[in-house]
Write a protein that holds these residues in place. Structure first.
Motif, PDB file in Angstrom:
ATOM      1  N   GLY A 160      69.407  17.894 -27.898  1.00 36.03           N
ATOM      2  CA  GLY A 160      70.692  17.927 -27.199  1.00 36.03           C
ATOM      3  C   GLY A 160      70.657  18.877 -26.020  1.00 36.03           C
ATOM      4  O   GLY A 160      69.780  18.791 -25.159  1.00 36.03           O
ATOM      5  N   ARG A 161      71.604  19.834 -26.004  1.00 29.46           N
ATOM      6  CA  ARG A 161      71.686  20.780 -24.895  1.00 29.46           C
ATOM      7  C   ARG A 161      72.027  22.171 -25.421  1.00 29.46           C
ATOM      8  O   ARG A 161      72.675  22.322 -26.450  1.00 29.46           O
ATOM      9  N   LEU A 162      71.573  23.182 -24.675  1.00 26.23           N
ATOM     10  CA  LEU A 162      71.900  24.567 -24.971  1.00 26.23           C
ATOM     11  C   LEU A 162      72.415  25.201 -23.685  1.00 26.23           C
ATOM     12  O   LEU A 162      71.712  25.245 -22.676  1.00 26.23           O
ATOM     13  N   ASP A 163      73.672  25.664 -23.712  1.00 26.25           N
ATOM     14  CA  ASP A 163      74.267  26.297 -22.545  1.00 26.25           C
ATOM     15  C   ASP A 163      73.978  27.788 -22.557  1.00 26.25           C
ATOM     16  O   ASP A 163      74.242  28.479 -23.558  1.00 26.25           O
ATOM     17  N   VAL A 164      73.432  28.286 -21.453  1.00 29.46           N
ATOM     18  CA  VAL A 164      73.132  29.710 -21.326  1.00 29.46           C
ATOM     19  C   VAL A 164      73.768  30.233 -20.048  1.00 29.46           C
ATOM     20  O   VAL A 164      73.901  29.512 -19.052  1.00 29.46           O
ATOM     21  N   ALA A 165      74.191  31.485 -20.090  1.00 26.64           N
ATOM     22  CA  ALA A 165      74.725  32.152 -18.905  1.00 26.64           C
ATOM     23  C   ALA A 165      73.655  33.091 -18.376  1.00 26.64           C
ATOM     24  O   ALA A 165      73.158  33.946 -19.108  1.00 26.64           O
ATOM     25  N   VAL A 166      73.285  32.912 -17.124  1.00 29.12           N
ATOM     26  CA  VAL A 166      72.318  33.802 -16.473  1.00 29.12           C
ATOM     27  C   VAL A 166      72.878  34.176 -15.111  1.00 29.12           C
ATOM     28  O   VAL A 166      73.209  33.293 -14.304  1.00 29.12           O
ATOM     29  N   ARG A 225      71.179  40.343 -13.850  1.00 35.80           N
ATOM     30  CA  ARG A 225      72.407  41.119 -14.049  1.00 35.80           C
ATOM     31  C   ARG A 225      72.868  41.014 -15.495  1.00 35.80           C
ATOM     32  O   ARG A 225      73.196  42.002 -16.129  1.00 35.80           O
ATOM     33  N   ARG A 226      72.909  39.794 -16.028  1.00 27.04           N
ATOM     34  CA  ARG A 226      73.294  39.607 -17.435  1.00 27.04           C
ATOM     35  C   ARG A 226      72.851  38.227 -17.895  1.00 27.04           C
ATOM     36  O   ARG A 226      72.531  37.354 -17.084  1.00 27.04           O
ATOM     37  N   ALA A 227      72.835  38.071 -19.226  1.00 27.09           N
ATOM     38  CA  ALA A 227      72.542  36.775 -19.832  1.00 27.09           C
ATOM     39  C   ALA A 227      73.332  36.681 -21.125  1.00 27.09           C
ATOM     40  O   ALA A 227      73.606  37.690 -21.781  1.00 27.09           O
ATOM     41  N   GLY A 228      73.713  35.456 -21.479  1.00 23.59           N
ATOM     42  CA  GLY A 228      74.485  35.289 -22.701  1.00 23.59           C
ATOM     43  C   GLY A 228      74.430  33.859 -23.191  1.00 23.59           C
ATOM     44  O   GLY A 228      74.060  32.934 -22.457  1.00 23.59           O
ATOM     45  N   VAL A 229      74.801  33.682 -24.460  1.00 26.21           N
ATOM     46  CA  VAL A 229      74.771  32.369 -25.073  1.00 26.21           C
ATOM     47  C   VAL A 229      75.683  32.405 -26.302  1.00 26.21           C
ATOM     48  O   VAL A 229      75.964  33.483 -26.855  1.00 26.21           O
ATOM     49  N   VAL A 230      76.158  31.244 -26.725  1.00 23.54           N
ATOM     50  CA  VAL A 230      76.941  31.135 -27.959  1.00 23.54           C
ATOM     51  C   VAL A 230      76.106  30.389 -28.990  1.00 23.54           C
ATOM     52  O   VAL A 230      75.589  29.301 -28.723  1.00 23.54           O
ATOM     53  N   ARG A 231      75.971  30.971 -30.155  1.00 22.87           N
ATOM     54  CA  ARG A 231      75.236  30.379 -31.276  1.00 22.87           C
ATOM     55  C   ARG A 231      76.132  30.352 -32.509  1.00 22.87           C
ATOM     56  O   ARG A 231      77.273  30.820 -32.494  1.00 22.87           O
ATOM     57  N   THR A 232      75.621  29.825 -33.588  1.00 19.54           N
ATOM     58  CA  THR A 232      76.282  29.914 -34.885  1.00 19.54           C
ATOM     59  C   THR A 232      75.243  30.343 -35.917  1.00 19.54           C
ATOM     60  O   THR A 232      74.039  30.299 -35.668  1.00 19.54           O
ATOM     61  N   ALA A 233      75.718  30.774 -37.074  1.00 16.67           N
ATOM     62  CA  ALA A 233      74.825  31.160 -38.171  1.00 16.67           C
ATOM     63  C   ALA A 233      75.545  30.892 -39.484  1.00 16.67           C
ATOM     64  O   ALA A 233      76.775  30.745 -39.516  1.00 16.67           O
ATOM     65  N   ARG A 234      74.780  30.838 -40.548  1.00 14.47           N
ATOM     66  CA  ARG A 234      75.402  30.608 -41.857  1.00 14.47           C
ATOM     67  C   ARG A 234      74.562  31.240 -42.952  1.00 14.47           C
ATOM     68  O   ARG A 234      73.336  31.117 -42.967  1.00 14.47           O
ATOM     69  N   ARG A 235      75.228  31.939 -43.837  1.00 11.90           N
ATOM     70  CA  ARG A 235      74.563  32.490 -45.023  1.00 11.90           C
ATOM     71  C   ARG A 235      74.264  31.342 -45.977  1.00 11.90           C
ATOM     72  O   ARG A 235      75.150  30.583 -46.365  1.00 11.90           O
ATOM     73  N   LEU A 236      72.998  31.207 -46.365  1.00 11.13           N
ATOM     74  CA  LEU A 236      72.585  30.108 -47.237  1.00 11.13           C
ATOM     75  C   LEU A 236      72.379  30.549 -48.679  1.00 11.13           C
ATOM     76  O   LEU A 236      72.717  29.834 -49.617  1.00 11.13           O
ATOM     77  N   ALA A 274      80.005  23.538 -32.419  1.00 14.61           N
ATOM     78  CA  ALA A 274      78.808  22.743 -32.701  1.00 14.61           C
ATOM     79  C   ALA A 274      77.696  23.158 -31.754  1.00 14.61           C
ATOM     80  O   ALA A 274      77.937  23.444 -30.581  1.00 14.61           O
ATOM     81  N   ILE A 275      76.467  23.229 -32.262  1.00 13.91           N
ATOM     82  CA  ILE A 275      75.309  23.469 -31.410  1.00 13.91           C
ATOM     83  C   ILE A 275      74.289  22.366 -31.680  1.00 13.91           C
ATOM     84  O   ILE A 275      74.124  21.916 -32.821  1.00 13.91           O
ATOM     85  N   SER A 276      73.644  21.924 -30.630  1.00 16.38           N
ATOM     86  CA  SER A 276      72.677  20.826 -30.758  1.00 16.38           C
ATOM     87  C   SER A 276      71.540  21.237 -31.677  1.00 16.38           C
ATOM     88  O   SER A 276      71.017  22.349 -31.593  1.00 16.38           O
ATOM     89  N   GLY A 277      71.168  20.318 -32.573  1.00 16.16           N
ATOM     90  CA  GLY A 277      70.076  20.577 -33.499  1.00 16.16           C
ATOM     91  C   GLY A 277      70.523  21.053 -34.859  1.00 16.16           C
ATOM     92  O   GLY A 277      69.700  21.235 -35.760  1.00 16.16           O
ATOM     93  N   VAL A 278      71.843  21.261 -35.032  1.00 15.39           N
ATOM     94  CA  VAL A 278      72.387  21.710 -36.317  1.00 15.39           C
ATOM     95  C   VAL A 278      73.524  20.775 -36.702  1.00 15.39           C
ATOM     96  O   VAL A 278      74.444  20.558 -35.908  1.00 15.39           O
TER      97      VAL A 278
END
Length: 353
Positions: free
Chosen positions: A317-323, A331-342, A149-153
């Motif tokens: 809500g919240r969005l977790d990011v790695a920095v 050095r690096r950055a990352g995040v977990v998202r989702t997507a969907r074909r509509l 789950a991601i906030s806002g979706v």
């Protein structure tokens, strides 16, 4: 355009956009932009004669092709289309639509699915940076269902891990484009930062807000929109972006102490309309700023232990990011998202005047 243009409509993160193969669009940028405006239904506040959703977060386009270079599998050009204005901007990345690029590349046969999971190296043409998207492909097909789950979706979907490289100075050429941790603009202290998205960070209290307002409440505060616009116009010049009057960057993010267990609370303008959440790379840039001792927001943040993700609070809500920083270098950055074909099919742009 009676035959239409092949198009896939996808939700990427908390945005929605039209995904095209570059070869299906005119090669001339002017002709391409004209076609996309007509397909999206711009300029019109309702975008009633196109597939746009009458909001900047749903008036977006991804143009994807096989990469010409050896360090990426596909190239991804992001275009932000105006809603009520006939504008097309390529001056920023979009980390939300980026979430759908890997699955789209597999769906269109640009990349062959791996085993249970597939990784796609994506060159973000807008900035030249490379991101790697990793997502489930059981049986050689993209899986969109999952329990992330991601906030806002609403609901849940399959996780898409995004790891970024070379995002530092994506549009401005430097992490701190002005060369300073803080700048004073019109009496307001700001930090101008670019780690994938040019952002002007300011304390909400310095602009007469709490930082906890809903987007509607914030947008209704007398004079705030004008102050934000003046602030970003001045900041745009200091950041080397020139006249940004009609540009979609820099974004402006107001910060306040967290109140829901996160790292920092944010309210973002895109560029003058209040975001209902926060963009992926905007969150990465804000997270980067609050890690820098002396930057605006650092003293307001509740920083997690080193190596732990930063939880960026936003209206949905919240969005977790790695920095991860090495001093003042990324050095690096990352995040977990989702997507969907509509939807996958053909879009029929309205006729040219």
């Amino acid at each position: 355009m009676s035959t239409g243009v092949r198009c896939m409509l996808m939700r990427g993160g908390t945005s929605k956009g039209a995904y095209f193969l570059a070869g299906d669009l005119p090669s001339d940028p002017g002709e391409r932009d004209d076609l996309l405006l007509r397909a999206m239904g711009s300029p019109d506040p309702r975008q009633i004669d196109g597939i746009g959703g009458a909001h900047p977060l749903t008036s977006k386009v991804a143009v994807v092709s096989r990469s010409a270079g050896p360090d990426a599998d596909v190239d991804y050009l992001f275009l932000q289309l105006g809603v009520a204005e006939p504008t097309v901007s390529d001056r920023q990345n979009c980390g939300n639509l980026l979430a759908g690029v890997g699955p789209f590349a597999v769906e269109r046969g640009l990349v062959e699915a791996g085993g249970e999971r597939t990784s796609v190296r994506i060159r973000m043409v807008n900035s030249g940076g490379v991101a790697t998207a990793t997502f489930p492909t059981p049986g050689g097909a993209v899986a969109y269902d999952g329990d992330t789950a991601i906030s806002g979706v609403p609901g849940t979907a399959a996780p898409i891990a995004l790891d970024f490289a070379e995002t530092e100075g994506s549009a401005c050429g430097a992490l701190l484009p002005t060369g300073r941790l803080r700048d004073l603009i019109d009496g307001v202290e700001v930090t101008c930062v670019d780690n994938g998205m040019p952002v002007v960070v300011a304390a909400a209290a310095d602009l007469g807000a709490t930082g906890y307002e809903s987007p509607e409440e914030l947008g209704a505060l007398p004079g705030l929109g004008d102050r934000v616009q003046e602030l970003r116009l001045r900041a745009g010049e200091l950041m080397g972006l020139g006249d940004v009057t009609t540009a979609s960057v820099p974004k402006t993010t107001l910060v306040a102490p967290p109140r829901d267990g996160g790292t920092i609370c944010t309210r973002t303008f895109i560029p003058v309309r209040v975001h209902t959440s926060i963009g992926v790379l905007g969150a990465v840039s804000v997270g980067t700023a609050v890690l820098l001792d002396g930057a605006v927001g650092h003293d307001l943040a509740e920083l997690p232990p080193p190596g732990a993700p930063l939880s960026i609070e936003h209206p949905a809500g919240r969005l977790d990011v790695a920095v991860e920083l090495d001093g003042a270098a990324v050095r690096r950055a990352g995040v977990v998202r989702t997507a969907r074909r509509l939807f996958d099919g053909t879009v029929f742009p309205r006729s040219s005047p």
